[in-house]
Design a protein around this motif. Structure first.
Motif, PDB file in Angstrom:
ATOM      1  N   THR A 139       0.837  -1.205   0.000  1.00 29.57           N
ATOM      2  CA  THR A 139       0.000   0.000   0.000  1.00 29.57           C
ATOM      3  C   THR A 139       0.867   1.247   0.000  1.00 29.57           C
ATOM      4  N   ASN A 140       1.910   1.229   0.804  1.00 27.53           N
ATOM      5  CA  ASN A 140       2.833   2.363   0.885  1.00 27.53           C
ATOM      6  C   ASN A 140       3.504   2.618  -0.460  1.00 27.53           C
ATOM      7  N   ALA A 141       3.993   1.545  -1.083  1.00 29.74           N
ATOM      8  CA  ALA A 141       4.686   1.676  -2.370  1.00 29.74           C
ATOM      9  C   ALA A 141       3.733   2.128  -3.470  1.00 29.74           C
ATOM     10  N   ALA A 142       2.587   1.465  -3.556  1.00 32.15           N
ATOM     11  CA  ALA A 142       1.657   1.725  -4.662  1.00 32.15           C
ATOM     12  C   ALA A 142       1.145   3.157  -4.664  1.00 32.15           C
ATOM     13  N   SER A 143       0.925   3.730  -3.486  1.00 31.49           N
ATOM     14  CA  SER A 143       0.320   5.060  -3.398  1.00 31.49           C
ATOM     15  C   SER A 143       1.324   6.199  -3.494  1.00 31.49           C
ATOM     16  N   ALA A 144       2.600   5.942  -3.229  1.00 33.34           N
ATOM     17  CA  ALA A 144       3.594   7.021  -3.169  1.00 33.34           C
ATOM     18  C   ALA A 144       3.765   7.802  -4.478  1.00 33.34           C
ATOM     19  N   PRO A 145       3.770   7.146  -5.671  1.00 33.87           N
ATOM     20  CA  PRO A 145       4.000   7.909  -6.905  1.00 33.87           C
ATOM     21  C   PRO A 145       2.895   8.897  -7.264  1.00 33.87           C
ATOM     22  N   ALA A 146       1.731   8.824  -6.610  1.00 31.23           N
ATOM     23  CA  ALA A 146       0.654   9.774  -6.915  1.00 31.23           C
ATOM     24  C   ALA A 146       1.135  11.212  -6.737  1.00 31.23           C
ATOM     25  N   GLY A 147       2.046  11.407  -5.784  1.00 28.81           N
ATOM     26  CA  GLY A 147       2.561  12.755  -5.533  1.00 28.81           C
ATOM     27  C   GLY A 147       3.374  13.325  -6.680  1.00 28.81           C
ATOM     28  N   VAL A 155      -9.121  -0.731   0.901  1.00 29.63           N
ATOM     29  CA  VAL A 155     -10.374  -0.972   1.621  1.00 29.63           C
ATOM     30  C   VAL A 155     -10.895  -2.387   1.339  1.00 29.63           C
ATOM     31  N   HIS A 156     -10.811  -2.795   0.076  1.00 30.52           N
ATOM     32  CA  HIS A 156     -11.295  -4.130  -0.306  1.00 30.52           C
ATOM     33  C   HIS A 156     -10.518  -5.228   0.427  1.00 30.52           C
ATOM     34  N   ILE A 157      -9.202  -5.118   0.435  1.00 21.61           N
ATOM     35  CA  ILE A 157      -8.387  -6.142   1.106  1.00 21.61           C
ATOM     36  C   ILE A 157      -8.602  -6.079   2.614  1.00 21.61           C
ATOM     37  N   ALA A 158      -8.711  -4.860   3.157  1.00 18.37           N
ATOM     38  CA  ALA A 158      -8.903  -4.702   4.605  1.00 18.37           C
ATOM     39  C   ALA A 158     -10.207  -5.353   5.059  1.00 18.37           C
ATOM     40  N   ARG A 159     -11.257  -5.214   4.264  1.00 18.55           N
ATOM     41  CA  ARG A 159     -12.540  -5.845   4.608  1.00 18.55           C
ATOM     42  C   ARG A 159     -12.400  -7.364   4.647  1.00 18.55           C
ATOM     43  N   LYS A 160     -11.682  -7.903   3.650  1.00 20.37           N
ATOM     44  CA  LYS A 160     -11.486  -9.356   3.603  1.00 20.37           C
ATOM     45  C   LYS A 160     -10.701  -9.854   4.817  1.00 20.37           C
ATOM     46  N   LYS A 161      -9.733  -9.045   5.261  1.00 22.83           N
ATOM     47  CA  LYS A 161      -8.882  -9.459   6.375  1.00 22.83           C
ATOM     48  C   LYS A 161      -9.467  -9.060   7.732  1.00 22.83           C
ATOM     49  N   GLY A 162     -10.560  -8.298   7.704  1.00 24.93           N
ATOM     50  CA  GLY A 162     -11.194  -7.910   8.958  1.00 24.93           C
ATOM     51  C   GLY A 162     -10.527  -6.753   9.667  1.00 24.93           C
ATOM     52  N   TYR A 163      -9.774  -5.931   8.942  1.00 21.87           N
ATOM     53  CA  TYR A 163      -9.141  -4.760   9.549  1.00 21.87           C
ATOM     54  C   TYR A 163     -10.179  -3.648   9.680  1.00 21.87           C
ATOM     55  N   ILE A 177       0.090  -6.794  -7.359  1.00 22.17           N
ATOM     56  CA  ILE A 177      -0.629  -7.120  -8.604  1.00 22.17           C
ATOM     57  C   ILE A 177      -2.023  -6.494  -8.598  1.00 22.17           C
ATOM     58  N   ARG A 178      -2.695  -6.534  -7.446  1.00 20.09           N
ATOM     59  CA  ARG A 178      -4.026  -5.919  -7.350  1.00 20.09           C
ATOM     60  C   ARG A 178      -3.945  -4.404  -7.510  1.00 20.09           C
ATOM     61  N   TYR A 179      -2.914  -3.814  -6.910  1.00 18.84           N
ATOM     62  CA  TYR A 179      -2.735  -2.364  -7.061  1.00 18.84           C
ATOM     63  C   TYR A 179      -2.413  -2.005  -8.514  1.00 18.84           C
ATOM     64  N   TYR A 180      -1.531  -2.787  -9.145  1.00 19.15           N
ATOM     65  CA  TYR A 180      -1.202  -2.536 -10.547  1.00 19.15           C
ATOM     66  C   TYR A 180      -2.464  -2.508 -11.416  1.00 19.15           C
ATOM     67  N   LEU A 181      -3.358  -3.459 -11.173  1.00 20.15           N
ATOM     68  CA  LEU A 181      -4.568  -3.569 -11.988  1.00 20.15           C
ATOM     69  C   LEU A 181      -5.393  -2.285 -11.916  1.00 20.15           C
ATOM     70  N   PHE A 182      -5.636  -1.793 -10.725  1.00 17.67           N
ATOM     71  CA  PHE A 182      -6.463  -0.589 -10.579  1.00 17.67           C
ATOM     72  C   PHE A 182      -5.731   0.665 -11.052  1.00 17.67           C
ATOM     73  N   ILE A 183      -4.424   0.720 -10.840  1.00 15.94           N
ATOM     74  CA  ILE A 183      -3.651   1.867 -11.332  1.00 15.94           C
ATOM     75  C   ILE A 183      -3.656   1.895 -12.858  1.00 15.94           C
ATOM     76  N   LEU A 184      -3.582   0.727 -13.479  1.00 18.29           N
ATOM     77  CA  LEU A 184      -3.636   0.641 -14.947  1.00 18.29           C
ATOM     78  C   LEU A 184      -5.009   1.059 -15.483  1.00 18.29           C
ATOM     79  N   ILE A 185      -6.059   0.772 -14.734  1.00 18.45           N
ATOM     80  CA  ILE A 185      -7.385   1.258 -15.132  1.00 18.45           C
ATOM     81  C   ILE A 185      -7.370   2.787 -15.155  1.00 18.45           C
ATOM     82  N   GLY A 186      -6.712   3.371 -14.172  1.00 16.82           N
ATOM     83  CA  GLY A 186      -6.552   4.828 -14.161  1.00 16.82           C
ATOM     84  C   GLY A 186      -5.792   5.324 -15.375  1.00 16.82           C
ATOM     85  N   LEU A 187      -4.751   4.588 -15.788  1.00 14.73           N
ATOM     86  CA  LEU A 187      -3.981   4.972 -16.979  1.00 14.73           C
ATOM     87  C   LEU A 187      -4.863   4.963 -18.223  1.00 14.73           C
TER      88      LEU A 187
END
Length: 433
Positions: free
Chosen positions: A144-152, A196-204, A403-413
């Motif tokens: 999560t930390n890695a995937a979100s950092a380049p947004a800046g 959020v999706h992964i957190a729900r699955k893991k119960g966070y 891989i899950r983050y890549y998929l959604f980021i690519l949708i953004g692309l």
């Protein structure tokens, strides 16, 4: 001549990079070798020196060292914790609250500091203790930390967009800055959605306490001075009050004052920051200078026209052409840093997209978005490896989440590539296009 020159450039670059030669020297040497294949030695050396000087003598280029210095002052100035608290006060009720906070704070801190790796290091360190206490999976936190950092890097002030402006022939920096907000927001929302999706699955769970306007008010007041940098500098540039270069100088003064107020800066630390910023600036400016030789060589030998004709011979459909370019940029971004890739690929692809009517501002965001993905993709992926180190985990554990983050980021692309309004609506409404 273009085919031979392109072969010389690619072979020379590949050999030099495999030998471990730094990218700036590799580009310069490969360019000179290519020049020598077309003109005499004396003329080649003189031409290379002239183009390097011309590449480094742009007044607009001065903005990059200033923004680097401002970012480093901010990194050491104690703003990361305030931004984390601010985002937590807004998004803390969502499942996986600290993951979501990490993503939101990375976008803000990356925009202010101008560095994805700095955001991953600073914000990741701030949320790490809380994530460990709440039992979060280390690999998920790092992903999560890695995937979100380049947004800046998409959200201004952005050195990547300034570099693109220089190499694209003077595309409006104000327009590029305004155009970066929505792609940056799309990237951040993509990461938050996955978290959020992964957190729900893991119960966070999120913060179970009732939402408090008082806490939000306190967090906002604490973060407001740091957020003020974005509003003052970017607002001034877009409104035409000052240029990007003047805005970058203002950001240095603002960052310095803020760090002193927070009592996180002293004389010795400031001197160290200045020295480190000078080293970083020298690398970037020299890289831009030698890349100007490469741009001249490509123009002189007709490489952009040759590549354009080759792509157009495959298809004249803009949708397919953009897909091909995105694939090339994505693959290249896994091996190259953002700045040299912008300097190499902009003169190759910009004439092609302009031929079918794409605005240079939109293409600037497409190319930066693409190359930011390379920041979190092996084998180079600097930001990814910073996040892994901060998270005390390993690449093999992080990749399944990435891989899950890549998929959604690519949708953004895809959205940024094929929906012009995402990048052009704000600059047009501000009268910058």
């Amino acid at each position: 001549m273009g085919g031979q020159a392109l072969a010389v450039i690619l072979i020379s670059l590949a050999i030099l990079l495999l030998l471990g030669v730094p990218i700036a020297f590799s580009i310069g040497i490969a360019s000179i070798i290519t020049i020598l294949s077309t003109i005499d030695l004396n003329v080649a050396v003189l031409t290379a020196a002239q183009r390097t000087f011309v590449g480094m003598s742009s007044f607009t280029l001065t903005a990059i060292p200033f923004f680097i210095l401002a970012g480093n002052l901010m990194n050491e100035g104690g703003i990361a914790k305030r931004l984390v608290n601010f985002v937590m006060a807004i998004l803390g009720k969502l499942p996986g609250a600290l993951l979501v906070t990490n993503a939101g704070a990375n976008a803000l801190f990356g925009a202010i500091s101008g560095s994805a790796s700095a955001a991953a290091a600073a914000v990741g360190s701030m949320v790490k203790e809380g994530e460990e206490k709440m039992g979060y999976d280390h690999a998920l936190s790092a992903a999560t930390n890695a995937a979100s950092a380049p947004a800046g890097l998409l959200i201004p002030p952005s050195n990547a967009l300034i570099t693109y402006s220089l190499v694209s022939g003077g595309t409006s920096i104000a327009a590029l800055f305004l155009a970066g907000y929505i792609p940056g927001l799309i990237w951040t929302l993509a990461c938050i959605t996955v978290a959020v999706h992964i957190a729900r699955k893991k119960g966070y769970q999120g913060d179970k306490d009732k939402f408090s306007w008082t806490n939000l008010g306190r967090a906002t007041l604490a973060a407001l001075p740091a957020l003020g940098l974005i509003f003052i500098v970017i607002g001034g540039i877009v409104a035409g009050v000052f240029t990007a270069t003047e805005g970058s100088a203002i950001s240095v003064v603002y960052s310095l004052i803020l760090g002193l107020i927070y009592k996180n800066l002293n004389f010795n630390k400031i001197i160290d920051i200045i020295i480190e910023s000078a080293k970083m600036s020298a690398i970037v400016v020299f890289l831009i200078g030698v890349s100007n030789i490469l741009s001249w060589v490509m123009a002189f030998t007709g490489i952009p026209q040759m590549i354009g004709n080759a792509l157009l011979s495959v298809t004249e459909n803009p949708i397919i052409l953009l897909l091909i370019m995105n694939i090339i940029l994505l693959v290249s971004g896994t091996f190259m840093d953002v700045t040299p890739a912008i300097l190499i690929f902009t003169p190759l692809f910009l004439p092609i997209v302009e031929s079918f009517g794409m605005n240079p501002v939109q293409f600037g965001l497409i190319i930066v978005y693409n190359l930011c993905i390379g920041n979190i993709t092996p084998p180079v992926g600097n930001t990814l490896f910073v996040a892994i180190k901060v998270g005390d985990t390993s690449l093999s554990k992080v990749i399944p989440y990435m891989i899950r983050y890549y998929l959604f980021i690519l949708i953004g692309l895809v959205l940024v590539t094929y929906i012009p309004a995402i990048t052009l609506a704000w600059p047009q409404s501000a009268g910058l296009l």
